[in-house]
Design a protein around this motif. Structure first.
Motif, short mmCIF file in Angstrom:
data_model
loop_
_atom_site.label_atom_id
_atom_site.label_comp_id
_atom_site.label_asym_id
_atom_site.label_seq_id
_atom_site.Cartn_x
_atom_site.Cartn_y
_atom_site.Cartn_z
N CYS A 145 30.77 13.28 -3.23
CA CYS A 145 29.59 14.19 -3.11
C CYS A 145 28.89 13.80 -1.78
O CYS A 145 27.95 14.50 -1.21
CB CYS A 145 28.63 14.11 -4.14
SG CYS A 145 27.79 12.10 -4.44
N GLY A 146 29.16 12.69 -1.06
CA GLY A 146 28.60 12.16 0.27
C GLY A 146 27.25 11.26 -0.06
O GLY A 146 26.72 10.87 0.92
N GLN A 147 26.70 10.96 -1.22
CA GLN A 147 25.81 10.22 -1.19
C GLN A 147 26.17 8.84 -1.00
O GLN A 147 27.09 8.27 -1.19
CB GLN A 147 25.27 10.40 -3.03
CG GLN A 147 24.20 9.57 -3.19
CD GLN A 147 22.96 9.79 -3.00
OE1 GLN A 147 22.63 11.09 -2.99
NE2 GLN A 147 22.13 9.03 -2.20
N ILE A 148 25.13 8.26 -0.39
CA ILE A 148 25.12 6.77 0.09
C ILE A 148 24.93 6.01 -0.93
O ILE A 148 23.94 6.05 -1.86
CB ILE A 148 24.20 6.49 1.21
CG1 ILE A 148 24.44 7.59 2.41
CG2 ILE A 148 24.14 5.08 1.55
CD1 ILE A 148 23.48 7.11 3.73
N THR A 149 25.55 5.08 -1.15
CA THR A 149 25.50 3.95 -2.51
C THR A 149 26.09 2.50 -1.80
O THR A 149 26.67 2.46 -0.92
CB THR A 149 26.50 4.39 -3.69
OG1 THR A 149 26.23 3.45 -4.65
CG2 THR A 149 27.92 4.34 -3.22
N ASN A 199 24.69 9.03 -7.68
CA ASN A 199 24.32 10.23 -8.20
C ASN A 199 24.65 10.32 -9.64
O ASN A 199 25.78 10.41 -10.02
CB ASN A 199 25.16 11.15 -7.29
CG ASN A 199 24.72 12.81 -7.47
OD1 ASN A 199 24.16 13.24 -8.58
ND2 ASN A 199 25.23 13.81 -6.64
N HIS A 225 28.13 2.48 1.42
CA HIS A 225 29.35 3.67 1.83
C HIS A 225 29.08 5.06 1.37
O HIS A 225 28.37 5.13 0.35
CB HIS A 225 30.51 3.12 0.88
CG HIS A 225 31.25 2.03 1.48
ND1 HIS A 225 30.92 0.93 1.73
CD2 HIS A 225 32.81 2.08 1.84
CE1 HIS A 225 31.79 0.07 2.40
NE2 HIS A 225 32.96 0.97 2.34
N HIS A 226 29.54 6.03 1.83
CA HIS A 226 29.29 7.30 1.62
C HIS A 226 30.46 7.66 0.27
O HIS A 226 31.67 7.16 0.53
CB HIS A 226 29.58 8.35 2.78
CG HIS A 226 28.51 8.43 3.45
ND1 HIS A 226 27.31 9.12 3.65
CD2 HIS A 226 28.59 7.80 4.61
CE1 HIS A 226 26.70 8.91 4.68
NE2 HIS A 226 27.32 7.94 5.29
N CYS A 227 29.78 8.35 -0.68
CA CYS A 227 30.68 8.71 -1.80
C CYS A 227 31.70 9.78 -1.23
O CYS A 227 31.49 10.79 -0.51
CB CYS A 227 30.01 9.15 -2.92
SG CYS A 227 30.90 10.11 -4.12
N CYS A 237 29.10 5.75 -7.25
CA CYS A 237 28.05 6.64 -6.81
C CYS A 237 26.92 6.68 -7.38
O CYS A 237 26.87 6.66 -8.80
CB CYS A 237 28.77 8.03 -6.73
SG CYS A 237 27.56 9.35 -5.99
#
Length: 220
Positions: free
Chosen positions: A41-45, A79, A36-38, A77
């Motif tokens: 912040c948009g980070q994939i996790t 990040n 999923h995208h956070c 996330c």
């Protein structure tokens, strides 16, 4: 053992358990773990923080009242500067709701032809208060402002107890089976004024023989 049967509203879900208890058909469901995208912040996790078991009222299945127990996954996330925790995306239930989307959609359709809130509540094994809230949601969010009615409309009264009025009037499209508008009461003058404003294209009206409705349609 997981089940791969496909049920309405549950096509994307894995059914992990199913049984009947306390008069309800109970299904335990979950989604496949996916990246999923956070939302922050948009980070994939793909890292799972924890799970929550959510009880949801669903449509009748196999002629039985049905409860879903959704094992909802919460991601975190990866990040280090974010660490946002968020629930997975799903098509089953809206945020803060205790009824499935399929349940609410079916109840919305039933509101068009149901006799009153108590009747619809009995059909869906829920409370009249829940049905009234759904009725208000339709009026506030699902119905767009009507400018011109279609050629064929249906008119019916509804016992709603809203705005100090015991009955409201529902204007519906019987061809596409959808509500078009909800009038504040069932008075002849209210309906007549509404039809004069929006009913220029109307050729066929489906209704009972209510003297108030018939007079309003004739005079409009």
């Amino acid at each position: 053992m997981h089940s791969n049967i496909s049920l309405p509203g549950l096509e994307a879900f894995i059914i992990t358990k199913s049984f009947e208890r306390d008069g309800y058909y109970q299904l335990h469901v979950e989604l496949k773990r996916e990246p999923h995208h956070c939302p922050c912040c948009g980070q994939i996790t793909n890292r799972v923080h924890d799970y929550r078991l959510q009880k949801i009222k669903h449509n009748h299945l196999f002629s039985r009242s049905t409860l879903l127990f959704y094992r909802k996954r919460r991601y975190v996330c990866v990040n280090d500067e974010c660490k946002k925790r968020f629930y997975e995306k799903n098509t089953l239930v809206e945020r803060y709701q205790r009824q499935s989307r399929e349940f609410n959609q079916a109840m919305s359709l039933e509101l068009i032809g149901g006799k009153n809130f108590k009747d619809v509540a009995s059909r869906f094994d829920t409370s009249p208060t829940t049905v009234m809230r759904r009725f208000d949601q339709i009026g506030l969010s699902m119905l767009q402002e009507t400018k011109q009615l279609p050629e064929v409309i249906a008119i019916d009264e509804y016992k709603g107890d809203a705005g100090g009025e015991k009955y409201q009037t529902v204007i519906a499209d019987p061809i596409d089976r959808k509500p078009l508008d909800i009038l504040k009461d069932r008075k002849k003058e209210t309906l007549k004024a509404y039809l004069r404003k929006h009913g220029g294209n109307v050729k066929v009206v489906v209704m009972d023989m209510s003297p108030s409705f018939k007079a309003a349609v004739d005079q409009a």
